[in-house]
Write an enzyme that holds these catalytic residues in place. Sequence first.
Site, PDB file in Angstrom:
ATOM      1  N   CYS A   1      -7.496   2.229  -0.770  1.00  0.00           N
ATOM      2  CA  CYS A   1      -7.415   1.455   0.465  1.00  0.00           C
ATOM      3  C   CYS A   1      -7.638  -0.012   0.137  1.00  0.00           C
ATOM      4  O   CYS A   1      -8.600  -0.362  -0.555  1.00  0.00           O
ATOM      5  CB  CYS A   1      -8.450   1.935   1.472  1.00  0.00           C
ATOM      6  SG  CYS A   1      -8.399   0.997   3.030  1.00  0.00           S
TER       7      CYS A   1
ATOM      8  N   CYS B   1      -2.999  -1.192   9.153  1.00  0.00           N
ATOM      9  CA  CYS B   1      -2.168  -2.179   8.444  1.00  0.00           C
ATOM     10  C   CYS B   1      -0.677  -2.024   8.766  1.00  0.00           C
ATOM     11  O   CYS B   1       0.167  -1.982   7.862  1.00  0.00           O
ATOM     12  CB  CYS B   1      -2.385  -2.088   6.935  1.00  0.00           C
ATOM     13  SG  CYS B   1      -4.103  -2.285   6.425  1.00  0.00           S
TER      14      CYS B   1
ATOM     15  N   CYS C   1     -11.087 -10.230  21.999  1.00  0.00           N
ATOM     16  CA  CYS C   1     -10.254  -9.517  21.036  1.00  0.00           C
ATOM     17  C   CYS C   1      -9.019  -8.943  21.721  1.00  0.00           C
ATOM     18  O   CYS C   1      -8.266  -8.178  21.113  1.00  0.00           O
ATOM     19  CB  CYS C   1     -11.042  -8.415  20.346  1.00  0.00           C
ATOM     20  SG  CYS C   1     -11.703  -7.171  21.484  1.00  0.00           S
TER      21      CYS C   1
ATOM     22  N   GLU D   1     -26.873  -7.366  26.559  1.00  0.00           N
ATOM     23  CA  GLU D   1     -26.012  -6.387  25.891  1.00  0.00           C
ATOM     24  C   GLU D   1     -26.296  -4.997  26.458  1.00  0.00           C
ATOM     25  O   GLU D   1     -27.435  -4.688  26.816  1.00  0.00           O
ATOM     26  CB  GLU D   1     -26.286  -6.404  24.380  1.00  0.00           C
ATOM     27  CG  GLU D   1     -25.747  -5.244  23.573  1.00  0.00           C
ATOM     28  CD  GLU D   1     -24.239  -5.111  23.643  1.00  0.00           C
ATOM     29  OE1 GLU D   1     -23.752  -3.993  23.786  1.00  0.00           O
ATOM     30  OE2 GLU D   1     -23.549  -6.162  23.561  1.00  0.00           O
TER      31      GLU D   1
ATOM     32  N   TYR E   1     -22.723 -10.026  26.377  1.00  0.00           N
ATOM     33  CA  TYR E   1     -22.215  -9.049  25.406  1.00  0.00           C
ATOM     34  C   TYR E   1     -22.633  -9.500  24.007  1.00  0.00           C
ATOM     35  O   TYR E   1     -21.833  -9.574  23.085  1.00  0.00           O
ATOM     36  CB  TYR E   1     -20.691  -8.910  25.503  1.00  0.00           C
ATOM     37  CG  TYR E   1     -20.195  -8.710  26.930  1.00  0.00           C
ATOM     38  CD1 TYR E   1     -20.132  -7.438  27.502  1.00  0.00           C
ATOM     39  CD2 TYR E   1     -19.794  -9.801  27.690  1.00  0.00           C
ATOM     40  CE1 TYR E   1     -19.685  -7.261  28.805  1.00  0.00           C
ATOM     41  CE2 TYR E   1     -19.349  -9.633  29.001  1.00  0.00           C
ATOM     42  CZ  TYR E   1     -19.293  -8.366  29.549  1.00  0.00           C
ATOM     43  OH  TYR E   1     -18.857  -8.196  30.839  1.00  0.00           O
TER      44      TYR E   1
ATOM     45  N   CYS F   1       0.832  -1.200   0.000  1.00  0.00           N
ATOM     46  CA  CYS F   1       0.000   0.000   0.000  1.00  0.00           C
ATOM     47  C   CYS F   1       0.869   1.253   0.000  1.00  0.00           C
ATOM     48  O   CYS F   1       1.792   1.370   0.818  1.00  0.00           O
ATOM     49  CB  CYS F   1      -0.916   0.016   1.221  1.00  0.00           C
ATOM     50  SG  CYS F   1      -1.954   1.500   1.315  1.00  0.00           S
TER      51      CYS F   1
ATOM     52  N   CYS G   1      -0.441   6.181   7.099  1.00  0.00           N
ATOM     53  CA  CYS G   1      -1.749   5.749   7.587  1.00  0.00           C
ATOM     54  C   CYS G   1      -1.570   4.959   8.880  1.00  0.00           C
ATOM     55  O   CYS G   1      -0.565   4.275   9.078  1.00  0.00           O
ATOM     56  CB  CYS G   1      -2.423   4.888   6.521  1.00  0.00           C
ATOM     57  SG  CYS G   1      -4.005   4.189   7.018  1.00  0.00           S
TER      58      CYS G   1
END
Length: 469
Positions: free
Chosen positions: A176, A84, A425, A349, A328, A75, A81
């Site tokens: 992008c 990535c 995550c 949630e 969640y 890229c 940016c």
Amino acid sequence: MSKIPYNHIFEDVAVIDIAEEGKGVGKADEFVLFIEKAVPGDIADVQVYRSKKSFGEAKIINIKKPSEHRVTPFCPHFGTCGGCKWQHMTYGAQLQFKQKSVADALSRLGKIDVTGIMPIVPSPADRYYRNKLEFTFSNKRWLYDGESRDDETLNMNALGFHIPGRFDKILDVQHCYLQADPSNGIRNKIDDFAKANSYSYYDIRNHTGNLRNLIIRTSSTGELMVIVVFAYADEMEVNKLMTFVETEFPEITSLLYILNEKKNDTIFDQEVFAWKGPEYIHEEMLGIKFRIGPKSFYQTNSIQALRLYEITRDFAEFKGDELVYDLYTGAGTIANFVAANVKEVVGVEYVPSAIEDAKINSAINQITNTKFYAGDMKDVLSAEFVAEHGKPDVIITDPPRAGMHADVVARLMEIEAEKIVYVSCNAATQARDLLVLKEKYDTVKIQPVDMFPHTQHVENVVLLKLRSI
């Protein structure tokens, strides 16, 4: 060790690891260096630009020997940016370091035996894998090398992404690699049209200018949503731009706009106006449809989301008669995904609009064995709630990056469900929670999943089983 001065140069630094934020890690004696755009295996001369007593941040000024994992980024925006950040590393190496980061976090912070950790699940696509991108309009474009802010002929308007650490500077993105066509075409043509027609781009410092944000959502069903966010209601400007977008891109199935007069960019409290089509599109997984509105949460890598949910379902080893709590639950994606395999799913949630999405997703799929409740998890998941709905056989929990509140973890310890499937995550906060849960639960399976190629982010699924006394 005395503090290393600004601009100090260390020669022949060996990069030995990679940090959570994506920087390479090296050492000069006992001084730890976090090095921008460094790849483990590099040997380089580096210059310190920020220094503390025991560590510093540095940039490469000369690569003496490149790592075998180093590749040329694809890229043109790489390095400027904020996304990535691992494009300069082979995808195989990225997977290797993500796997290591999960194992390190669970073993070091959670005191978990990770010898049985399964190989990370790679993303089938490492480009054009996102189904949602949000771009920002700004009258303060990031200037490239060779451009001078004193040049009065420069067009300072931009449509793109925030520069890392600069809330008021936007990189004008040309292409992008995160979202498939027609995403780039839509963004670039809207940008060209707005500049040609002298639209004012938003000034985040002074809160002037009309164009604020552009959100594009694509779907595996072929449906396409575009949302233009304006700062104020100039009817002529709104009509002119929206007519242009509708005409130029007839494939858009849901064309929406929002008038956001607030000083922040969040749209969750804003009214949505439909210019063309319904205020939603659909995603589909194994025959289950999910309605996605402009404010809906949905995993941004659709293909890997399916794999993540399959792993979650398979870890639970449902027999068909289980009561499941889905904590969640978001828009009820996991709850609706596993509903056919169990007796009942109860989803909780924090965001009320997400719960409404969850109920809609059950309704459009004729799923009748789900119940959804909105509220703060630590308040909703009470002893009274469990008494009313029944003790769950399986708890699925997929909290935000901060992990579960301590009160929620304590409640799970009291409930003593036979199994907990913990989707995370953030392996560090997951490990923190597992350290508490290990008093009663054994960690049986660990499965990392790569949802975001070329970034340091990684999902991880853990199966916990209640220890028999």
